[in-house]
Design an enzyme around this catalytic site. Structure first.
Site, mmCIF file in Angstrom:
data_model
loop_
_atom_site.group_PDB
_atom_site.id
_atom_site.type_symbol
_atom_site.label_atom_id
_atom_site.label_comp_id
_atom_site.label_asym_id
_atom_site.label_seq_id
_atom_site.Cartn_x
_atom_site.Cartn_y
_atom_site.Cartn_z
ATOM 1 N N ASP A 186 -7.884 -4.966 0.131
ATOM 2 C CA ASP A 186 -8.623 -6.100 -0.700
ATOM 3 C C ASP A 186 -7.930 -7.601 -0.695
ATOM 4 O OD1 ASP A 186 -10.076 -4.070 -1.970
ATOM 5 O OD2 ASP A 186 -8.152 -3.289 -3.057
ATOM 6 N N HIS A 226 0.742 -1.305 -0.092
ATOM 7 C CA HIS A 226 -0.080 0.077 0.063
ATOM 8 C C HIS A 226 0.765 1.281 0.165
ATOM 9 C CE1 HIS A 226 -3.067 2.806 1.123
ATOM 10 N NE2 HIS A 226 -4.044 1.909 0.617
HETATM 11 N N1 CMC Z 1 4.083 -7.614 -4.678
HETATM 12 C C1 CMC Z 1 5.440 -7.645 -5.196
HETATM 13 N N2 CMC Z 1 6.162 -6.583 -4.861
HETATM 14 C C2 CMC Z 1 5.534 -5.433 -4.633
HETATM 15 C C3 CMC Z 1 4.071 -5.329 -4.428
HETATM 16 C C4 CMC Z 1 3.519 -6.660 -4.437
HETATM 17 N N3 CMC Z 1 2.134 -6.436 -4.348
HETATM 18 N N4 CMC Z 1 3.921 -4.200 -4.032
HETATM 19 C C5 CMC Z 1 5.232 -3.610 -3.902
HETATM 20 N N5 CMC Z 1 6.033 -4.238 -4.479
HETATM 21 C C6 CMC Z 1 7.413 -3.632 -4.276
HETATM 22 C C7 CMC Z 1 7.916 -2.940 -5.692
HETATM 23 O O1 CMC Z 1 8.090 -3.711 -6.677
HETATM 24 C C8 CMC Z 1 8.942 -2.136 -5.061
HETATM 25 O O2 CMC Z 1 10.094 -3.061 -4.904
HETATM 26 P P1 CMC Z 1 11.611 -2.495 -5.251
HETATM 27 O O3 CMC Z 1 11.777 -1.474 -4.055
HETATM 28 O O4 CMC Z 1 12.638 -3.584 -5.366
HETATM 29 O O5 CMC Z 1 11.512 -1.597 -6.637
HETATM 30 C C9 CMC Z 1 8.641 -1.886 -3.596
HETATM 31 O O6 CMC Z 1 7.724 -2.896 -3.235
HETATM 32 C C10 CMC Z 1 7.823 -0.640 -3.493
HETATM 33 O O7 CMC Z 1 6.709 -0.776 -4.467
HETATM 34 P P2 CMC Z 1 5.966 0.639 -5.133
HETATM 35 O O8 CMC Z 1 5.412 0.238 -6.421
HETATM 36 O O9 CMC Z 1 6.975 1.595 -5.436
HETATM 37 O O10 CMC Z 1 4.922 1.098 -4.102
HETATM 38 P P3 CMC Z 1 3.689 2.248 -4.168
HETATM 39 O O11 CMC Z 1 3.474 2.589 -2.911
HETATM 40 O O12 CMC Z 1 4.122 3.052 -5.488
HETATM 41 O O13 CMC Z 1 2.706 0.911 -4.677
HETATM 42 C C11 CMC Z 1 0.825 -0.555 -4.747
HETATM 43 C C12 CMC Z 1 1.600 0.608 -3.789
HETATM 44 C C13 CMC Z 1 -0.735 -0.634 -4.044
HETATM 45 C C14 CMC Z 1 0.469 0.113 -5.869
HETATM 46 C C15 CMC Z 1 1.522 -1.639 -4.686
HETATM 47 O O14 CMC Z 1 2.124 -2.200 -3.345
HETATM 48 C C16 CMC Z 1 0.776 -2.864 -5.556
HETATM 49 O O15 CMC Z 1 0.865 -2.887 -6.829
HETATM 50 N N6 CMC Z 1 0.073 -3.594 -4.900
HETATM 51 C C17 CMC Z 1 -0.558 -4.473 -5.459
HETATM 52 C C18 CMC Z 1 -1.976 -4.102 -5.812
HETATM 53 C C19 CMC Z 1 -3.004 -3.872 -4.693
HETATM 54 O O16 CMC Z 1 -3.100 -4.710 -3.946
HETATM 55 N N7 CMC Z 1 -3.426 -2.556 -4.663
HETATM 56 C C20 CMC Z 1 -4.769 -2.116 -3.787
HETATM 57 C C21 CMC Z 1 -4.233 -1.175 -2.799
HETATM 58 S S1 CMC Z 1 -5.227 -1.058 -1.539
HETATM 59 C C22 CMC Z 1 -6.856 -0.734 -2.028
HETATM 60 C C23 CMC Z 1 -7.053 0.668 -2.458
HETATM 61 O O17 CMC Z 1 -6.442 1.472 -1.564
HETATM 62 O O18 CMC Z 1 -7.278 0.877 -3.750
#
Ligand code: CMC
Length: 433
Positions: free
Chosen positions: A368, A311
């Site tokens: 989720d 998140h």
């Molecule tokens: N699985 C594997 N790796 C992950 C995941 C995941 N679900 N989420 C983040 N990472 C890794 C990412 O690859 C990165 O690694 P590195 O530092 O080596 O490059 C690190 O963790 C940070 O990730 P980020 O993409 O920079 O983090 P963010 O804050 O931009 O993204 C997120 C947050 C929710 C988009 C992301 O965690 C994600 O894509 N999660 C899966 C989709 C999901 O469950 N979304 C629902 C969010 S909650 C409901 C809502 O509010 O809508």
């Protein structure tokens, strides 16, 4: 006043031979914010913050999240207390108005919502234009946008009462439209809202009741759905709420502002994750396959992420996920449903929480991760999961839209960019390229 986290009232930015003093703004709770409004004028530079990870876009008194501590407050009330003691409609009132309602205030609000649930009959022919296999989120986006064609010409956004009624209409009509979209996709006739039922039960009837026989609805189903609606009702400046605000900042019609929020919610990184989680769990299939799924999620080349994990704000267990996790076990038990996907989900959670990759990056299950299993147990089809989220989040979207319309600091949202294209060059005729 100074903040006890930083003790700062101002920060000084050294820009060449100039020292620019920037005020620090102090929220009721949370990290203070450096007011950078004068940076471009004083330095000739803009600030860069891809994905707004470090930038507050507005002042808001609606929802507070402490992502490190795993805290979520609606208007100051902890989500755990609201989940235990309140109802979705009361929470909607709270988000919109800032205070919990008295009995009289709640009765009036419930009456107003209940008596604005119908949609114009012209919607039926509009709905009929969608392909039978259109995704319900595509239909919901279009149908909500079309509400603007019914409420535009006479709508005076300067009038607080008209704004309030717009918010009520949206909370009232979104479930009716959502249920109609689903019924269109399966070829069932639209079910009209029944005013003798309360909000969540009424929605479940519109969704599931066939004309030929009465619906036997378990009170457990209505209670579980109401609780999920409470948990999804608001989440401060997330992508869809920020979209509603961005569109709203232009003075656009509120129905299209909310339709834009629905579109933003649909993405798998946002509300579309609940649908993606269930598909992922089904693909993993069995607890024995969890290890290879974890390995794949750690492999950046695979392009696969664990859906329902991570998140932007929570770097701790999402408090909503903790509530949904508990509820999943209770609801499945009460409904007498056993779902092998729950075993896969629990195994996946356990494995991820012990894995160095997820621990280091503070990736925990989000709201989720388990919600889809409950929706599935309630007989809600997978493609409707994000629509469920949209129904609940409408309460948050309209509350933010109302707050924004009253905000004297509201300006049209207009981010800047770092231009990376060609420098100025001369046009070359097609024969010379
Ligand atoms: N699985 C594997 N790796 C992950 C995941 C995941 N679900 N989420 C983040 N990472 C890794 C990412 O690859 C990165 O690694 P590195 O530092 O080596 O490059 C690190 O963790 C940070 O990730 P980020 O993409 O920079 O983090 P963010 O804050 O931009 O993204 C997120 C947050 C929710 C988009 C992301 O965690 C994600 O894509 N999660 C899966 C989709 C999901 O469950 N979304 C629902 C969010 S909650 C409901 C809502 O509010 O809508």
């Amino acid at each position: 006043m100074s903040d006890n986290k930083t003790g700062l009232d101002q920060v000084t930015l050294a820009a060449g031979d100039k020292n620019i003093v920037l005020p620090v703004l102090h929220p009721t709770l949370g990290a203070p914010c450096i007011d950078i409004a004068k940076v471009p004028k004083e330095t000739g530079c803009f600030t860069y913050d891809a994905g707004f990870t470090a930038t507050a876009s507005c002042k808001s008194a609606i929802t507070y999240i402490d992502g490190d501590a795993g805290v979520l407050l609606y208007r100051g009330y902890p989500i755990e207390q609201l989940a235990e003691k309140s109802s979705f409609l009361e929470v909607a009132y709270l988000l919109m108005n800032g205070e919990l309602p008295t009995t009289g205030e709640f009765e009036k609000f419930e009456h107003e919502v209940t008596h604005h649930t119908m949609m114009h009959e012209a919607f039926k022919s509009f709905l009929g234009g969608f392909r039978h296999d259109a995704h319900p989120m595509a239909m919901l986006t279009g149908m909500l946008g079309s509400l603007a064609s019914f409420y535009h010409n006479d709508l005076d956004l300067e009038d607080p009462e008209q704004r309030r009624m717009t918010a009520i209409r949206l909370i009232a009509k979104v479930p009716t439209i959502a249920a109609a979209c689903y019924r269109h996709s399966i070829g069932w006739p639209i079910r009209y809202p029944r005013n003798n039922l309360e909000y969540t039960t009424r929605f479940l009837h519109m969704l599931k009741e066939v004309p030929s026989e009465p619906l036997e609805l378990s009170p457990v189903a209505a209670k579980a759905m109401d609780l999920l609606f409470i948990l999804h009702a608001d989440h401060e400046q997330n992508a869809s709420t920020s979209t509603v605000r961005l569109v709203g900042s232009t003075g656009a019609n509120p129905y299209v502002s909310v339709a834009a929020g629905v579109a933003a919610l649909w993405g798998p990184a946002h509300g579309g994750a609940n649908e993606a989680v269930l598909k992922m769990l089904a693909e993993i299939g069995r607890p024995e396959n969890v290890k290879s799924a974890i390995d794949k999620a750690k492999d950046k080349e695979s392009g696969f992420r664990l859906m329902g994990f991570g998140h932007r704000v929570y770097k701790n267990y999402d408090p909503r996920a903790a509530l949904v996790r508990k509820m999943t076990h209770e609801v499945l038990g009460q409904l007498g449903v056993s779902d092998p996907l729950l075993d896969v989900a629990m195994k996946l959670e356990e494995a991820a929480l012990q894995d160095e990759y997820f621990v280091q990056r503070k990736l925990y299950p989000n709201v989720d991760f388990y919600s889809g299993i409950i929706y599935k147990a309630l007989g809600i089809p997978v493609e409707m999961f994000t629509v469920m989220f949209a129904i609940a989040r409408t309460a948050g979207w309209v509350s933010h839209w109302l707050e924004q319309q009253e905000d004297p600091e509201n300006k049209i949202g207009r981010p800047r960019q770092i231009y990376t294209g060609s420098a100025n060059r001369d046009y070359v005729g097609i024969d010379k390229r």
